[in-house]
Design an enzyme around this catalytic site. Structure first.
Site, PDB file in Angstrom:
ATOM      1  N   GLY A 185       0.795  -1.229   0.000  1.00 25.83           N
ATOM      2  CA  GLY A 185       0.000   0.000   0.000  1.00 25.83           C
ATOM      3  C   GLY A 185       0.823   1.273   0.000  1.00 25.83           C
ATOM      4  O   GLY A 185       0.335   2.318   0.439  1.00 25.83           O
ATOM      5  N   ALA A 214      -0.445   4.993   0.965  1.00 27.76           N
ATOM      6  CA  ALA A 214       0.084   5.525   2.221  1.00 27.76           C
ATOM      7  C   ALA A 214       0.797   6.857   2.004  1.00 27.76           C
ATOM      8  O   ALA A 214       0.674   7.772   2.821  1.00 27.76           O
ATOM      9  CB  ALA A 214       1.028   4.508   2.862  1.00 27.76           C
ATOM     10  N   ASP A 243      -6.897  -0.101  -0.176  1.00 29.74           N
ATOM     11  CA  ASP A 243      -5.596   0.428   0.275  1.00 29.74           C
ATOM     12  C   ASP A 243      -5.783   1.777   0.974  1.00 29.74           C
ATOM     13  O   ASP A 243      -5.192   2.030   2.025  1.00 29.74           O
ATOM     14  CB  ASP A 243      -4.633   0.604  -0.906  1.00 29.74           C
ATOM     15  CG  ASP A 243      -4.156  -0.732  -1.456  1.00 29.74           C
ATOM     16  OD1 ASP A 243      -4.746  -1.761  -1.107  1.00 29.74           O
ATOM     17  OD2 ASP A 243      -3.191  -0.739  -2.243  1.00 29.74           O
TER      18      ASP A 243
END
Ligand code: MEV
Length: 308
Positions: free
Chosen positions: A101, A105, A146
């Protein structure tokens, strides 16, 4: 003046790819790896530095378009000038493009840091809009799993376009995460699965079967049945192989986990490179398996306890 925004990595326990087609996924924030964005008033133009780039935001190469978009779109939503004299520093321990991810992020961390710098409240909806629009550039057709996981603190049961359900995870078991060392190809994998989904009835059945396995996994998580959970993870890996999103290195690491007596093992995230996960009963087994994965080509391993 300085402001910081952070986001964790994520692990998809079950449901990757199928989640794009409305099936559920179970994902957990993975706090062993993290991205930190620091915004400071500095220089004469909008600049960014991270492991792969150091310079003006408007000159960033095309492949980093999703990060550039996260910065620009955050500034737009804040109502700030489009080219302010600020610097965005990105420090990350999330391996890039390994199914953890990192692209979501980084967008979460950047949006949080920029909103904090301009002392603006960042609503969940606003964060979601910024991260999802940046993920569309990175992944084409993101389900949102995500974005939801890297911005939160709890494991979730996630269905696209539905309110996500936080899950209490209290299993007396460990997940071992192995990084195959190969850059994942999420965008290509998602596009290839879409072609299969359109053209092959069997592929639509596999996606549905993945959804059924994820629903079972949710039950086993709440009943604490780690053997059954391991079984559905194994079955999910088989279906992901059929969908063409595994590769030799991931398969070798999954086999290694089986040889070491793991209860279950599968790839995690987009696949075609990236990471795999294995479920084991105790810390000693987790340590032995982590070493075996490294001996068989994993460039990095992590151990995550699934209890409280
Ligand atoms: C990527 O981490 C997960 C995928 O299911 C894509 C998505 O859900 O957007 C492969």
């Amino acid at each position: 003046m300085k402001a910081v925004g952070t986001a964790s990595g994520k692990i998809i326990l079950m449901g990757e790819h199928a989640v794009v087609y409305g099936q559920p996924a179970i994902a957990l924030p993975f706090s062993a790896v993290e991205i930190r964005a620091t915004v400071s008033a500095q220089g004469e133009a909008l600049t960014v530095s991270c492991d792969f780039y150091d310079g003006l935001v408007h000159q960033m190469p095309k492949i980093w378009e999703s990060l550039k978009h996260a910065i620009r779109f955050s500034l737009y939503r804040i109502g700030a000038p489009s080219d302010p004299a600020i610097h965005v520093q990105i420090d990350s321990t999330i391996p890039a493009e390994r199914g953890m991810g990192s692209s979501a992020a980084v967008a979460v961390a950047v949006a949080r840091a920029l909103f904090a710098f301009y002392q603006k409240d960042l609503s969940y909806q606003e964060l979601w809009d910024i991260v999802q629009s940046s993920e569309k550039i990175a992944h084409g057709n993101p389900s949102g799993v995500d974005a939801a996981t890297t911005s939160g603190k709890q494991p979730i049961f996630f269905i696209k376009n539905q309110k996500m359900e936080p899950l209490d995870l209290c299993l007396d078991a460990y997940l071992v995460v192995g990084d195959s060392g190969k850059t994942g190809q999420t965008l290509e994998a998602v596009l290839d699965v879409a072609k299969l989904y359109q053209n092959k009835k069997e592929a639509r059945d596999w996606i549905e079967a993945l959804g059924d396995l994820t629903r079972k996994a949710k039950l086993y998580l709440s009943s604490g049945d780690i053997r059954e959970l391991g079984q559905v993870m194994n079955q999910a890996h088989g279906l992901l192989q059929q969908l063409g999103v595994s590769d030799d290195k991931l398969d070798l690491l999954v086999e290694t986990a089986h040889h070491q007596g793991a209860l279950g093992a599968k790839l995690t995230g987009g696949g075609r490179g990236g990471c795999m996960i294995a479920l084991v009963k105790n810390r000693a087994q987790a340590n032995i398996l982590a070493q075996a994965l490294r001996d068989n080509g994993a460039c990095q391993t992590w151990i995550q306890y699934l209890g409280e």
